[in-house]
Design a protein around this motif. Sequence first.
Motif, mmCIF file in Angstrom:
data_model
loop_
_atom_site.group_PDB
_atom_site.id
_atom_site.type_symbol
_atom_site.label_atom_id
_atom_site.label_comp_id
_atom_site.label_asym_id
_atom_site.label_seq_id
_atom_site.Cartn_x
_atom_site.Cartn_y
_atom_site.Cartn_z
ATOM 1 N N GLU A 268 -6.594 28.923 -5.288
ATOM 2 C CA GLU A 268 -7.471 29.100 -6.265
ATOM 3 C C GLU A 268 -7.009 30.212 -6.585
ATOM 4 O OE1 GLU A 268 -11.807 27.224 -6.258
ATOM 5 O OE2 GLU A 268 -10.081 25.267 -5.908
ATOM 6 N N ALA A 269 -6.915 31.624 -5.283
ATOM 7 C CA ALA A 269 -6.454 32.661 -5.714
ATOM 8 C C ALA A 269 -6.197 33.668 -6.427
ATOM 9 C CB ALA A 269 -6.697 34.070 -4.329
ATOM 10 N N LEU A 270 -4.702 32.869 -6.738
ATOM 11 C CA LEU A 270 -3.522 32.412 -7.253
ATOM 12 C C LEU A 270 -3.342 32.481 -8.057
ATOM 13 C CD1 LEU A 270 -1.070 31.498 -3.937
ATOM 14 C CD2 LEU A 270 -0.310 33.639 -4.843
ATOM 15 N N THR A 282 5.272 29.807 -7.772
ATOM 16 C CA THR A 282 4.662 28.670 -6.599
ATOM 17 C C THR A 282 3.760 28.011 -6.452
ATOM 18 O OG1 THR A 282 4.694 31.260 -6.130
ATOM 19 C CG2 THR A 282 3.884 30.055 -5.028
ATOM 20 N N LEU A 283 2.496 27.794 -7.269
ATOM 21 C CA LEU A 283 1.791 27.064 -7.785
ATOM 22 C C LEU A 283 2.083 25.621 -7.377
ATOM 23 C CD1 LEU A 283 -0.869 28.955 -9.474
ATOM 24 C CD2 LEU A 283 -1.235 27.853 -6.895
ATOM 25 N N VAL A 294 -5.704 20.752 -1.147
ATOM 26 C CA VAL A 294 -4.714 22.330 -1.833
ATOM 27 C C VAL A 294 -4.121 21.120 -2.762
ATOM 28 C CG1 VAL A 294 -2.832 23.063 -0.890
ATOM 29 C CG2 VAL A 294 -4.222 22.596 1.213
ATOM 30 N N ARG A 295 -3.805 20.144 -2.733
ATOM 31 C CA ARG A 295 -3.779 19.149 -4.294
ATOM 32 C C ARG A 295 -4.452 19.375 -5.415
ATOM 33 N NH1 ARG A 295 -2.458 15.251 -0.618
ATOM 34 N NH2 ARG A 295 -4.346 13.702 -2.025
ATOM 35 N N ALA A 301 -6.159 25.611 -10.172
ATOM 36 C CA ALA A 301 -5.672 26.641 -9.721
ATOM 37 C C ALA A 301 -3.907 27.095 -11.346
ATOM 38 C CB ALA A 301 -4.951 26.898 -8.747
ATOM 39 N N LEU A 302 -3.863 25.549 -10.958
ATOM 40 C CA LEU A 302 -3.133 25.855 -12.692
ATOM 41 C C LEU A 302 -3.361 25.996 -14.088
ATOM 42 C CD1 LEU A 302 -0.302 23.005 -11.119
ATOM 43 C CD2 LEU A 302 0.124 25.841 -11.900
ATOM 44 N N ASP A 303 -5.422 25.360 -14.250
ATOM 45 C CA ASP A 303 -5.487 25.439 -14.848
ATOM 46 C C ASP A 303 -6.476 26.740 -15.320
ATOM 47 O OD1 ASP A 303 -7.028 23.210 -17.087
ATOM 48 O OD2 ASP A 303 -8.784 24.584 -16.365
#
Length: 324
Positions: A268-270, A282-283, A294-295, A301-303
């Motif tokens: 989430e930081a990424l 990377t994500l 993690v999934r 994170a991508l959103d």
Amino acid sequence: MASPETIAALRQTLTSESEPLARRYRALFSLKHVASLQPPTDATEPAIEAIAAALFTSSSELLKHELAYCLGQSRQKAAVPYLRRVLENRSEHAMCRHEAAEALGALGFKESLDILKEKRDDPTEPVEVRETCDIAVDRIEWETSEGSRKENLKKSDFASIDPAPPLPLSKDPSIPELESTLLDTSKPLFQRYRAMFTLRDLASPPDLPTAVPAIQALAKGLNDPSALFRHEIAFVFGQLAHPAAIPSLTATLSNLDEHGMVRHEAAEALGSLGDEEGVEETLRRFLNDPEKVVRDSIEVALDMAEYEKRGEKEYALIPETAAA
């Protein structure tokens, strides 16, 4: 003020298992905004109740842990019973129970000290729950003490209620001294967290001369023996969204032997750095990670990365002005 219809619609999205997780996250942050308004409004308790409804029905441990966090940020006593219920329930995932304990500490009510001390001192509890309760007890006792009122603290750039306050202001803060406190496992976790949040504040805004050295000091905390501690370092990196943290976060996410609560926080930081070159790629490498938390974090994170690239004002379903 948010209308009852708006709260009901957000609650429906948040509690619906058929909605994409990222969309439910956006509904949550909309509700968090309403729940945290000061002074409280007629929509405050309905927003808290909406968040709590998902806390007991969601199948996603990731979402449930975020729900607990948001209740802790509300500053509202109405959130306490829901959080106690999660902390008391040993069938809940330890990550959710840890977040409930941290949220009770953030709310800061003395009435929570009984359950926090009970769980802190129970050797049969998971270590991350015990450690979180330890910090939460210290935070409440600090916040309600005379000494805290005399401390001269730097105003933070961040609106979050943190597990520990920064250390008192120093005219010439020493990053090596703060790093020493951060990494000293003989010191109480609360004291080490205070050093952590002092270093965070020395890294914001990102053009401060202390920013990169502070991030380099924080990154060393990702080798700490405590998974709870490592996860908080990753969370702080997400708040800072500084490119200097990308190598450490990438290494943490890539380490399949790392605790899921740490890897999810690194993901989430990424996501908060999603407009930086190579981060999205990377994500995407971890979309099919063997660990569900993690999934799920990668999906969110991508959103978030997409939101960063579009330059949207708020990571929410409704803009801030509509909830105010």
